[in-house]
Design an enzyme around this catalytic site. Sequence first.
Site, short mmCIF file in Angstrom:
data_model
loop_
_atom_site.label_atom_id
_atom_site.label_comp_id
_atom_site.label_asym_id
_atom_site.label_seq_id
_atom_site.Cartn_x
_atom_site.Cartn_y
_atom_site.Cartn_z
N GLY A 107 0.80 -1.22 0.00
CA GLY A 107 0.00 0.00 0.00
C GLY A 107 0.83 1.27 0.00
N THR A 108 2.14 1.15 -0.28
CA THR A 108 3.03 2.32 -0.27
C THR A 108 2.53 3.42 -1.20
OG1 THR A 108 4.96 1.01 0.33
CG2 THR A 108 5.37 3.12 -0.73
N ASN A 140 6.84 13.45 3.41
CA ASN A 140 7.57 12.42 4.17
C ASN A 140 7.98 12.91 5.55
OD1 ASN A 140 8.20 11.95 1.10
ND2 ASN A 140 8.43 9.95 2.08
N ASP A 141 8.62 14.08 5.59
CA ASP A 141 9.20 14.56 6.84
C ASP A 141 8.15 14.92 7.88
OD1 ASP A 141 11.65 14.26 5.64
OD2 ASP A 141 11.85 16.37 5.09
N SER A 148 5.76 4.27 8.81
CA SER A 148 6.07 3.57 7.57
C SER A 148 4.75 3.12 6.98
CB SER A 148 6.96 2.35 7.85
OG SER A 148 6.97 1.46 6.74
N HIS A 197 -35.92 -31.88 5.52
CA HIS A 197 -35.64 -32.43 4.19
C HIS A 197 -36.66 -31.95 3.16
CE1 HIS A 197 -32.76 -35.45 5.85
NE2 HIS A 197 -33.59 -35.43 6.86
N SER A 327 -42.31 -9.84 -13.28
CA SER A 327 -42.09 -10.49 -14.57
C SER A 327 -42.38 -9.52 -15.71
CB SER A 327 -42.98 -11.72 -14.71
OG SER A 327 -42.88 -12.27 -16.01
N SER A 328 -41.60 -9.65 -16.76
CA SER A 328 -41.84 -8.83 -17.96
C SER A 328 -42.89 -9.45 -18.87
CB SER A 328 -40.53 -8.66 -18.73
OG SER A 328 -40.05 -9.94 -19.16
N LYS A 333 -47.39 -11.09 -11.43
CA LYS A 333 -46.41 -11.89 -10.70
C LYS A 333 -45.55 -10.98 -9.82
CE LYS A 333 -43.17 -15.71 -11.49
NZ LYS A 333 -41.99 -15.25 -10.76
N GLU A 340 -33.75 -12.28 -2.43
CA GLU A 340 -32.78 -12.59 -3.49
C GLU A 340 -31.59 -11.64 -3.45
OE1 GLU A 340 -35.31 -12.40 -6.88
OE2 GLU A 340 -36.37 -14.26 -6.37
#
Length: 474
Positions: A107-108, A140-141, A148, A197, A327-328, A333, A340
């Site tokens: 990830g640098t 950075n500084d 790091s 079942h 439904s189309s 329906k 879902e």
Amino acid sequence: MTDFRTERDSMGEVRLPAQAYYGAQTQRAVENFPISDQTLPSELIHAMGLVKWAAASANRDLGLLTGSGNNPLSDSQVEALLAACREVAAGRLDDQFPIDVYQTGSGTSSNMNANEVIANRAIELAGGDRFAIEKPIHPNDHVNMGQSTNDTFPTAIHVAVGVAVHSELIPALKQAAKLLSQKADQWQGILKIGRTHLADATPLSLGQEIGGLARQLELSVERARRALEAILELPVGGTAVGSGINTHREFGGRVAQLLADETGVPFVEAVNHFEGNAQRDGLVEAHGQLRAVATTLFNVANNIRWLGSGPRCGFYEVKIPDLQPGSSIMPGKVNPVMSEALMQAAARVMGNDQTIAVSGAAGGQFQLNIMMPVMGQAILESVRLLAGATRAFAERCLEGLEANPEACEAAVEQSLSLVTGLNPYIGYEKAAALAKEAFKTGKTIRELCCEQQVLPEEKLTEALDPWRMTKPVE
């Protein structure tokens, strides 16, 4: 005004968009990784800003940013630095993080992206020229002081995940569990047939059945809490390999405490920074709990879908809210769309778990795991999907769920499993024979028993009482 500007880093000059807050190292990464068009999740970007804020706050309090070291900052510059970190954490600079997820494994690139954006924005807030060659607030500084990538990037992942689980996933699961528990209480008096079942089984109440689903969700809340617990230790303070080189001995603890106070999540400094830097086992463990939550949610949603099947040729023991045409081609329906959607989200989370497991096992060598960006993306996507899909399912399905007592009770007397109540009186074999004859003749168990005078009427009424079958013998 030109569209581009030129900046220089340790490898030379780089051409980048003129108004970008990021700098040369970010642009190099953009050019090196044109892979997926997927950038880091916004939650991770915001967590990086928060970690940088905590780091700068700790360094300020320790007197390191304004001290006598290299290029000390003024108090106003420190305030500008903190304000820039806050802007990243608040999502105001999301468009300044263009690097692909599939990048350097530590990830640098993204850590330097954050450092550059924060430095340049802080310079601007302090009244300076962010396009100047010499940066008065250095990426950075100053922004990366005492850090790091190897400790701050995984820290940001932990923070992002912790906040998301705490504030999004756990509340969503609680909401769903509460709604199902309320339905279970309301429906205790509705008798229905059980199914094992997918075949007829002994009776139970609809409330008992829904109560079982509610308990599954209650346990999912506990699993989400365990996922949170797995990532509370933060690697920050270990710097490059876990030794803490170039950082103050109190830095890691102070940053962890600041992050805990800010987020309300009880983060702590890693017990062992060599482990904290090198391994991402906490993410693997956390996602394992999320996978279990996904399994439960898939199961609950699927059971609701089955119970609502019909309305004329299925079970239709519960009425699922009508939300949209299903439904189309088939007028009228209506489908169980919220079930879902939740099932699809859960399936994706199960797939993400494989990515996390492989990354955790194969990506960690010696002092660093080099699969962190994709691990961060996968686990944050999982939390987001679980929270969002669960919330939608609760609000759009569970809240409006209704019982259908007529359908529940109609099947009870027809069930062959009522014969189970005769076992203590006539034994398993004779009861099985009655069940087979009832199925063959189309008669109910009660009708056959009366014809054959299997038991005296009073005993038969007691034995075939379906409510008596919904609890242990007293």
